[in-house]
Structures are given as structure tokens and as C-alpha cells.
Design an enzyme around this catalytic site. Structure first.
Site, PDB file in Angstrom:
ATOM      1  CG  HIS A 245      -2.108   0.895   1.058  1.00  0.00           C
ATOM      2  ND1 HIS A 245      -2.073   2.243   1.278  1.00  0.00           N
ATOM      3  CD2 HIS A 245      -3.354   0.591   0.640  1.00  0.00           C
ATOM      4  CE1 HIS A 245      -3.265   2.746   1.013  1.00  0.00           C
ATOM      5  NE2 HIS A 245      -4.068   1.778   0.626  1.00  0.00           N
ATOM      6  CG  ASP A 302      -8.224  -4.647  -2.893  1.00  0.00           C
ATOM      7  OD1 ASP A 302      -7.487  -3.762  -3.351  1.00  0.00           O
ATOM      8  OD2 ASP A 302      -9.434  -4.470  -2.644  1.00  0.00           O
TER       9      ASP A 302
HETATM   10  C1  SDX Z   1      -6.214  -0.206  -3.149  1.00  0.00           C
HETATM   11  O1  SDX Z   1      -4.645   4.362  -2.146  1.00  0.00           O
HETATM   12  C2  SDX Z   1      -5.558   3.706  -1.571  1.00  0.00           C
HETATM   13  O2  SDX Z   1      -6.007   4.023  -0.490  1.00  0.00           O
HETATM   14  C3  SDX Z   1      -6.073   2.512  -2.339  1.00  0.00           C
HETATM   15  C4  SDX Z   1      -7.023   1.610  -1.592  1.00  0.00           C
HETATM   16  C5  SDX Z   1      -8.327   2.287  -1.325  1.00  0.00           C
HETATM   17  O3  SDX Z   1      -8.994   1.947  -0.327  1.00  0.00           O
HETATM   18  O4  SDX Z   1      -8.751   3.095  -2.170  1.00  0.00           O
HETATM   19  O5  SDX Z   1      -6.450   1.207  -0.369  1.00  0.00           O
HETATM   20  C6  SDX Z   1      -7.367   0.369  -2.427  1.00  0.00           C
HETATM   21  O6  SDX Z   1      -5.980   0.160  -4.258  1.00  0.00           O
HETATM   22  C7  SDX Z   1      -5.335  -1.188  -2.433  1.00  0.00           C
HETATM   23  C8  SDX Z   1      -4.145  -1.691  -3.305  1.00  0.00           C
HETATM   24  C9  SDX Z   1      -4.662  -2.799  -4.230  1.00  0.00           C
HETATM   25  N1  SDX Z   1      -3.616  -3.144  -5.197  1.00  0.00           N
HETATM   26  C10 SDX Z   1      -2.923  -4.285  -5.083  1.00  0.00           C
HETATM   27  O7  SDX Z   1      -3.050  -5.103  -4.172  1.00  0.00           O
HETATM   28  C11 SDX Z   1      -1.933  -4.520  -6.212  1.00  0.00           C
HETATM   29  C12 SDX Z   1      -0.599  -4.956  -5.624  1.00  0.00           C
HETATM   30  N2  SDX Z   1      -0.018  -3.850  -4.870  1.00  0.00           N
HETATM   31  C13 SDX Z   1       0.971  -3.044  -5.538  1.00  0.00           C
HETATM   32  O8  SDX Z   1       0.652  -2.773  -6.882  1.00  0.00           O
HETATM   33  C14 SDX Z   1       1.393  -1.843  -4.705  1.00  0.00           C
HETATM   34  O9  SDX Z   1       1.641  -2.264  -3.425  1.00  0.00           O
HETATM   35  C15 SDX Z   1       0.501  -0.613  -4.643  1.00  0.00           C
HETATM   36  C16 SDX Z   1       0.112  -0.132  -5.992  1.00  0.00           C
HETATM   37  C17 SDX Z   1      -0.705  -0.899  -3.849  1.00  0.00           C
HETATM   38  C18 SDX Z   1       1.306   0.475  -3.940  1.00  0.00           C
HETATM   39  O10 SDX Z   1       2.427   0.654  -4.688  1.00  0.00           O
HETATM   40  P1  SDX Z   1       3.514   1.770  -4.367  1.00  0.00           P
HETATM   41  O11 SDX Z   1       3.321   2.394  -3.042  1.00  0.00           O
HETATM   42  O12 SDX Z   1       3.583   2.660  -5.544  1.00  0.00           O
HETATM   43  O13 SDX Z   1       4.800   0.903  -4.212  1.00  0.00           O
HETATM   44  P2  SDX Z   1       5.785   0.631  -5.398  1.00  0.00           P
HETATM   45  O14 SDX Z   1       5.028   0.048  -6.552  1.00  0.00           O
HETATM   46  O15 SDX Z   1       6.595   1.879  -5.602  1.00  0.00           O
HETATM   47  O16 SDX Z   1       6.686  -0.510  -4.767  1.00  0.00           O
HETATM   48  C19 SDX Z   1       7.677  -0.207  -3.751  1.00  0.00           C
HETATM   49  C20 SDX Z   1       8.488  -1.483  -3.608  1.00  0.00           C
HETATM   50  C21 SDX Z   1       8.903  -2.054  -4.968  1.00  0.00           C
HETATM   51  O17 SDX Z   1      10.086  -2.790  -4.795  1.00  0.00           O
HETATM   52  P3  SDX Z   1      11.526  -2.101  -5.249  1.00  0.00           P
HETATM   53  O18 SDX Z   1      11.343  -1.703  -6.733  1.00  0.00           O
HETATM   54  O19 SDX Z   1      11.692  -0.904  -4.337  1.00  0.00           O
HETATM   55  O20 SDX Z   1      12.544  -3.196  -5.028  1.00  0.00           O
HETATM   56  O21 SDX Z   1       7.658  -2.487  -3.005  1.00  0.00           O
HETATM   57  C22 SDX Z   1       7.471  -3.549  -3.920  1.00  0.00           C
HETATM   58  C23 SDX Z   1       7.779  -3.019  -5.299  1.00  0.00           C
HETATM   59  O22 SDX Z   1       8.179  -4.062  -6.156  1.00  0.00           O
HETATM   60  N3  SDX Z   1       6.045  -3.946  -3.847  1.00  0.00           N
HETATM   61  C24 SDX Z   1       5.627  -5.198  -3.955  1.00  0.00           C
HETATM   62  C25 SDX Z   1       4.225  -5.135  -3.853  1.00  0.00           C
HETATM   63  N4  SDX Z   1       3.859  -3.862  -3.689  1.00  0.00           N
HETATM   64  C26 SDX Z   1       4.990  -3.121  -3.691  1.00  0.00           C
HETATM   65  N5  SDX Z   1       6.302  -6.367  -4.137  1.00  0.00           N
HETATM   66  C27 SDX Z   1       5.544  -7.487  -4.226  1.00  0.00           C
HETATM   67  N6  SDX Z   1       4.183  -7.494  -4.130  1.00  0.00           N
HETATM   68  C28 SDX Z   1       3.505  -6.343  -3.940  1.00  0.00           C
HETATM   69  N7  SDX Z   1       2.168  -6.370  -3.847  1.00  0.00           N
END
Ligand code: SDX
Length: 355
Positions: A245, A302
Site C-alpha cells: 500500500h 483487497d
Molecule cells: C487499493 O490508495 C488507496 O487508499 C487505495 C485503496 C483504497 O482503499 O482506495 O487502499 C485500495 O488500491 C489497495 C491496493 C490494491 N492493489 C494491489 O493489491 C496490487 C498490488 N499492490 C501493488 O501494486 C502496490 O503495493 C501498490 C500499488 C498498492 C502500492 O504501490 P507503491 O506504493 O507505488 O509501491 P511501489 O510500486 O513503488 O513498490 C515499492 C516497492 C517495490 O520494490 P523495489 O522496486 O523498491 O525493489 O515495493 C514492492 C515493489 O516491487 N512492492 C511489492 C508489492 N507492492 C509493492 N512487491 C511485491 N508485491 C507487492 N504487492
């Protein structure tokens, strides 16, 4: 009236709507939480009764709308149908271009009331069944389950659905709420602002993650496979759906409640399979990403909601539209705030790197 629609502490894992903690809010009916978000305070007993009566009376959709839903290509998911029908239905609203607070409140009630009916009508017709009229005597959650399944839900399923809508209702400036807000900031109408929110929520990185979680659980299939599945995802640097998140750097407080609800459902149905499979995935992700790599990647809203839909036999095609049923109250609360501000939202490109 609390001006602060939502409070999130991403480090402590705290979430409040209008200063009321989410753990208190899930004890209320969705109608009361929707009232709180839109009017800024909890309703008194009489106010809630009147508000619920207005909401439940507005659930019906007319024949023209049912015909449009029948024309939707049923290979599209429920969110695409919902986006289409909300646009179409706006022409029937006599208050469409009435931007007074009273006119907007009438539109708000119609929108909150009809979203579940549209989703359920779409789902039944996509499965070759005739739509069922809403039952005004049932709660938001119970009526939705009744309209999709054709029979009154068991009390626990109805309770869990109601809590799902509450947990999904509001989350500050997430992507879909921000979209709605930007649309409202131009003084565009409430239906257009809700369509903006729907289009944004649909994405797999946002509301679309629930459906992805359900597909992922099918792929993992059993607790014994969790280790191999997660390690492969991490080695391929693929994101694991339902985790991580932008704001929470600890367990999403909604995820805590969804996990408890999914365990309650599993125990009541005498089938721990999906719950133990999900928990096994969680344990490997937390061990590998949090404990070993120091990345705060915990279950978000989720992950266990996807488990709940498995137990309630709700298909992935409906998962995001269920999120929308809850979230529409939050979108509307932010739109009302934006209408009061009368100020267009116009960020600068250099800010995108910070978003
Ligand atoms: C919702 O914003 C809100 O409030 C949204 C929400 C709401 O109520 O409206 O809470 C609802 O959208 C929840 C999120 C649902 N999405 C997912 O579950 C999809 C999987 N999650 C990721 O796509 C991600 O965690 C996000 C999009 C939710 C957040 O991404 P960020 O904050 O932009 O983090 P990032 O993509 O910059 O990642 C930072 C690091 C990365 O590693 P490095 O490149 O630094 O080595 O964390 C890693 C990412 O690869 N990472 C994950 C991960 N999420 C982040 N690695 C593995 N699995 C994951 N799910």
C-alpha cells in the site's frame, strides 16, 4: 459536523471516517456510515430511519435501464457495465443539472441506492437469469446478496457483505476518489464525477486487485503450494495481488477486519481451505518481504476480501463492482466537499514524481 472526511495513520494502521474509528464503524449499518460520510456526523435514530427509507425506496431501476443492461456485451466485467449504465441513467434524473445542496443530496441518494441494483441486474442477466426487484425491507448488504442469488442470504453472509461495504466506503485521496474529486472540482455533475471514480477504480493496481486475488488463490490452490508460488513471484519481481500500500507501512486495519471475517465465514461453512491457503500466502510474503528484506508489504484491503468472495461464491467478475457499491458514498462525500470549495484542482507536472 466533522470537516475531516478521513484520517489515516499509515505507520500505526489507523483509519477513521469523520473521526470515527473503522472498528466502531463496522458495528453500524452501511446506511449510517453513508450518512456519516456525506453529512459529516452520525444520524440520530429518526434521521437514520428517514435516510434508510429514502435510500431503500430509490433502489429500483426502470425498464429502459434494464433494457440497456440487457444490451451490454456480457464479456465485459461488471465495472464496464456499471460505468455505462450510470452514464445512461443520469438522463432520467430530474435533478441532473441542479447543483444546489438539496439537488445534490437527492442525486447522492439515488446513486447510492441504484449501484447495487445495476450490478445485480447485470450479473443475473449475464448468467441467463431474469433480474429481481430490490427488497426495500433488507439492509444494503442483504438486499444485494438477495438480488444476485435470488434468495434471502443467511445472517452471517448478510453481516459480512454489510461490513465489506463499510470497509470499502472511504479512503481519503486514493486514485478513484481523487478522480471523482477532480471532476467535481470543475463543477461537473455528480453522475459524471461517479463515472470518473468507476473508471479509475477498475484498474488492477487499485480496485481491480480483489478479482486478481481470487484468481491468484485458484492458482495457489492449497497451503502447501504457497511457498513455491510466492518465491516464484518474488524471483520474477512480480507484484503479489492484495499486498502492499502507498500509505500503510504496516497491516491495513481493514485487512485485519477482513481476515477476521473470512475466518468466521470459513468456520461457519466448515471449510478452512481458502482461509488457510490465503494465510499461508500471507506468512510467506511477510517472511520474505517484511522480515528478510525490510519492505513493509502487508495484506491490504483487497486480500482477505477476495477470500470472503470465495466463501460467499461471488465470482471475480463482481469483485471490483462490490468495492464500488461501498465506495460510492466516499466519492460523493469528497465531491460535496469539492463543490463547497468551488476551486478547480489543477496540479503541476513536476508534482507527478511525488504522487
Ligand atoms: C487499493 O490508495 C488507496 O487508499 C487505495 C485503496 C483504497 O482503499 O482506495 O487502499 C485500495 O488500491 C489497495 C491496493 C490494491 N492493489 C494491489 O493489491 C496490487 C498490488 N499492490 C501493488 O501494486 C502496490 O503495493 C501498490 C500499488 C498498492 C502500492 O504501490 P507503491 O506504493 O507505488 O509501491 P511501489 O510500486 O513503488 O513498490 C515499492 C516497492 C517495490 O520494490 P523495489 O522496486 O523498491 O525493489 O515495493 C514492492 C515493489 O516491487 N512492492 C511489492 C508489492 N507492492 C509493492 N512487491 C511485491 N508485491 C507487492 N504487492
Amino acid at each position: 459536523m466533522s470537516k475531516n472526511i478521513c484520517f489515516i495513520d499509515g505507520l500505526e494502521g489507523v483509519l477513521k471516517y469523520r473521526e470515527v474509528d473503522i472498528n466502531e464503524l463496522v458495528k453500524l449499518p452501511y446506511d449510517a456510515v453513508s450518512y456519516l460520510l456525506i453529512r459529516g456526523r452520525l444520524p440520530g435514530e429518526q434521521e437514520l430511519a428517514e435516510y434508510s427509507a429514502r435510500l431503500h425506496a430509490e433502489r429500483r431501476i426502470n425498464k429502459e435501464v434494464i433494457d440497456v443492461i440487457r444490451m451490454c456485451n456480457f464479456n465485459i466485467d461488471a465495472m464496464a457495465a456499471l460505468r455505462t449504465v450510470i452514464s445512461f441513467i443520469s438522463q432520467f434524473d430530474p435533478d441532473l443539472n441542479d447543483s444546489s445542496p438539496e439537488g445534490n443530496m437527492r442525486k447522492a441518494i439515488r446513486l447510492i441506492a441504484i449501484v447495487p441494483t445495476i450490478v445485480a441486474t447485470y450479473y443475473r442477466m449475464a448468467n441467463g437469469k431474469e433480474p429481481l426487484p430490490p427488497d426495500p425491507s433488507l439492509s444494503h448488504g442483504a438486499n444485494f446478496l438477495y438480488m444476485i442469488k435470488g434468495s434471502k442470504p443467511d445472517p452471517l453472509d448478510a453481516e459480512v457483505m454489510e461490513k465489506d461495504f463499510i470497509l470499502s466506503a472511504e479512503h481519503e485521496l486514493n486514485a478513484s476518489t481523487f478522480s471523482s474529486r477532480v471532476t467535481a472540482s470543475t463543477m461537473s455533475d455528480l453522475y459524471s464525477a461517479v463515472v470518473s471514480g468507476l473508471c479509475t477504480l477498475k484498474g488492477p493496481l487499485h480496485g481491480g486487485a480483489r478479482a486478481e486475488v481470487m484468481t491468484m488463490l485458484d492458482e495457489v490452490a492449497s497451503p502447501e503450494n504457497a511457498e513455491k508460488f510466492v518465491l516464484e513471484k518474488i524471483s520474477q519481481r512480480e507484484k503479489i495481488m492484495g499486498f502492499g500500500h502507498r500509505v500503510y507501512k504496516t497491516y491495513d486495519p481493514r485487512g485485519v477486519i477482513f481476515k477476521q471475517l473470512s475466518k468466521k465465514l470459513a468456520e461457519s461453512k466448515g471449510d478452512m481451505h481458502w482461509y488457510t491457503t490465503a494465510e499461508a500466502v500471507e506468512n510467506v510474503v511477510v517472511r520474505e518481504l517484511v522480515e528478510k528484506r525490510g519492505k513493509p508489504i502487508y495484506p491490504n484491503v483487497d486480500f482477505y476480501s477476495g477470500v470472503i468472495y470465495k466463501y460467499m461464491e461471488i465470482p471475480p467478475q463482481l469483485a471490483t463492482s462490490i468495492f464500488a457499491i461501498g465506495r460510492v458514498s466516499g466519492w460523493i462525500a469528497h465531491c460535496f466537499d469539492q463543490y463547497e470549495r468551488k476551486k478547480i484542482i489543477r496540479p503541476r507536472a513536476f508534482m507527478l514524481d511525488e504522487c
